[in-house]
Structures are given as C-alpha cells and as structure tokens.
Design a protein around this motif. Structure first.
Motif, short mmCIF file in Angstrom:
data_model
loop_
_atom_site.label_atom_id
_atom_site.label_comp_id
_atom_site.label_asym_id
_atom_site.label_seq_id
_atom_site.Cartn_x
_atom_site.Cartn_y
_atom_site.Cartn_z
N GLN A 78 12.35 9.97 -0.34
CA GLN A 78 11.76 9.55 0.63
C GLN A 78 10.23 9.59 -0.23
OE1 GLN A 78 11.69 10.18 4.06
NE2 GLN A 78 14.11 10.11 3.36
N GLY A 79 10.11 9.58 -1.37
CA GLY A 79 8.98 9.14 -2.28
C GLY A 79 7.99 10.10 -2.12
N ILE A 80 8.79 11.89 -2.47
CA ILE A 80 7.81 13.39 -2.66
C ILE A 80 7.63 12.81 -4.23
CG2 ILE A 80 8.53 13.47 -0.32
CD1 ILE A 80 9.65 15.54 -1.12
N VAL A 81 8.04 12.46 -5.00
CA VAL A 81 8.83 13.19 -6.25
C VAL A 81 8.03 12.04 -6.87
CG1 VAL A 81 9.85 13.17 -8.44
CG2 VAL A 81 11.08 13.82 -6.28
N VAL A 82 7.43 12.86 -7.86
CA VAL A 82 5.68 12.25 -8.72
C VAL A 82 6.15 12.68 -10.41
CG1 VAL A 82 2.91 12.45 -9.14
CG2 VAL A 82 3.90 13.22 -6.80
N ASN A 83 6.27 12.01 -11.37
CA ASN A 83 6.47 12.22 -12.52
C ASN A 83 5.34 11.96 -13.55
OD1 ASN A 83 8.76 13.36 -12.28
ND2 ASN A 83 9.24 11.00 -12.10
N TYR A 84 4.18 12.73 -14.04
CA TYR A 84 3.53 12.05 -14.75
C TYR A 84 3.61 12.71 -16.38
CZ TYR A 84 -1.10 11.83 -16.72
OH TYR A 84 -2.08 11.84 -17.75
N PRO A 85 3.37 12.34 -17.19
CA PRO A 85 3.40 10.70 -17.02
C PRO A 85 4.08 10.23 -17.60
CG PRO A 85 3.07 11.88 -19.76
CD PRO A 85 3.36 12.79 -18.60
N ASP A 86 5.24 9.79 -17.53
CA ASP A 86 6.05 9.01 -17.42
C ASP A 86 7.18 9.18 -15.84
OD1 ASP A 86 8.77 7.96 -18.15
OD2 ASP A 86 9.49 9.25 -20.20
N VAL A 87 7.21 7.90 -15.77
CA VAL A 87 7.56 8.17 -14.19
C VAL A 87 9.79 8.16 -14.24
CG1 VAL A 87 6.27 6.55 -13.15
CG2 VAL A 87 7.25 5.65 -14.18
N GLN A 88 9.99 8.00 -15.47
CA GLN A 88 11.55 7.92 -15.31
C GLN A 88 12.26 9.34 -15.69
OE1 GLN A 88 12.07 4.83 -17.72
NE2 GLN A 88 12.52 3.12 -16.18
N ARG A 89 11.14 10.09 -16.05
CA ARG A 89 11.64 11.59 -16.60
C ARG A 89 10.88 12.67 -15.40
NH1 ARG A 89 9.86 14.36 -21.63
NH2 ARG A 89 11.37 15.94 -21.08
N LEU A 90 12.03 13.36 -15.01
CA LEU A 90 11.57 14.61 -13.73
C LEU A 90 11.46 15.94 -13.89
CD1 LEU A 90 12.13 15.35 -10.75
CD2 LEU A 90 14.47 15.39 -10.92
N LYS A 91 12.13 16.08 -15.49
CA LYS A 91 11.77 17.32 -15.86
C LYS A 91 11.73 18.25 -15.08
CE LYS A 91 7.75 15.81 -16.96
NZ LYS A 91 7.01 15.37 -16.42
N PRO A 92 13.13 18.61 -14.65
CA PRO A 92 13.51 19.39 -13.16
C PRO A 92 13.59 20.55 -13.79
CG PRO A 92 16.06 18.35 -14.44
CD PRO A 92 14.44 17.82 -14.86
N ASN A 93 14.04 21.53 -15.00
CA ASN A 93 13.88 22.53 -15.38
C ASN A 93 12.20 23.67 -16.48
OD1 ASN A 93 16.15 23.72 -15.68
ND2 ASN A 93 16.69 21.82 -16.69
#
Length: 122
Positions: A78-93
């Motif tokens: 849905q496009g609501i995830v924003v990852n800064y500064p690396d778009v390929q790292r979610l950093k979920p924890n």
C-alpha cells in the motif's frame, strides 16, 4: 491512564490490539514493526501479492517477526512504509522515532486520498 479513552477507541476500531491478556503498556517505546502492524490492521490492509514476494524489498526481511509479516507486506504493497536512509532496510525491531511514525501516518493518508503525495526516494 490519561489516554485511556483514546487507547480504547484505537483498540475497538482495530488499530491496536495490545499484548496478550489485554495488556497495552502505554509508556513502552514502540518498534517500527508494531507501528506498521497497527496501521495496516486498523486500515484493513491485506496483501494481494505473495507475502514473501513483497518482503523481498527488504534486505533485513529475516528479522521481521512472524506475527508481523503479513501486515508489513500489506503496508509495503500500500506504500505506507518509509525507510530512511536505506530504502532496502526495514529495521523492524528498531524503536520508531516520532518522525518515522509521522511519515507512516502521512503515507497512510496519501493512500486513502486524504493527503497529497510528496516526492521522495524513501
């Protein structure tokens, strides 16, 4: 608790479920995964593409807890995830910052047509 009414409303509308045993822990800091699960749950998001395929976007996908995988995949779609500064790292924890939460909520508003998209690589 001073926010009990708002917490109750968020619970009854599906945005928050708390911990097992109807425990909420309002003073506990919140990881990014919990913010995304809450938003995706409250907005009734579900992934239409395979979860494993959607999560391929993240190099750290193996760190996403099982309970969060479906909703994070839906939030991604849905496009609501924003990852800064690396778009390929979610950093979920990682503990969510106020800025990250604001960005997620803003993207959810964009998704529902209540806000204009902002051009950004993140």
């Amino acid at each position: 608790f001073w926010a009990a009414d708002a917490i109750g409303k968020a619970y009854t509308t599906g945005f928050l479920s708390g911990y097992p045993g109807r425990v909420f822990r309002p003073n506990q800091r919140i990881p990014r995964q919990q913010v995304l699960v809450s938003l995706a749950s409250g907005l009734n998001y579900s992934a239409s593409a395979p979860v494993s395929s959607l999560l391929q976007a993240y190099r750290d996908r193996a760190t996403i807890p099982n309970y969060a995988r479906d909703k994070i995949a839906a939030a991604t779609e849905q496009g609501i995830v924003v990852n800064y500064p690396d778009v390929q790292r979610l950093k979920p924890n990682k503990i969510a910052t106020r800025a990250e939460v604001a960005a997620f909520i803003y993207q959810a508003l964009v998704n529902t047509g209540e806000a204009q998209a902002i051009s950004s690589p993140y």
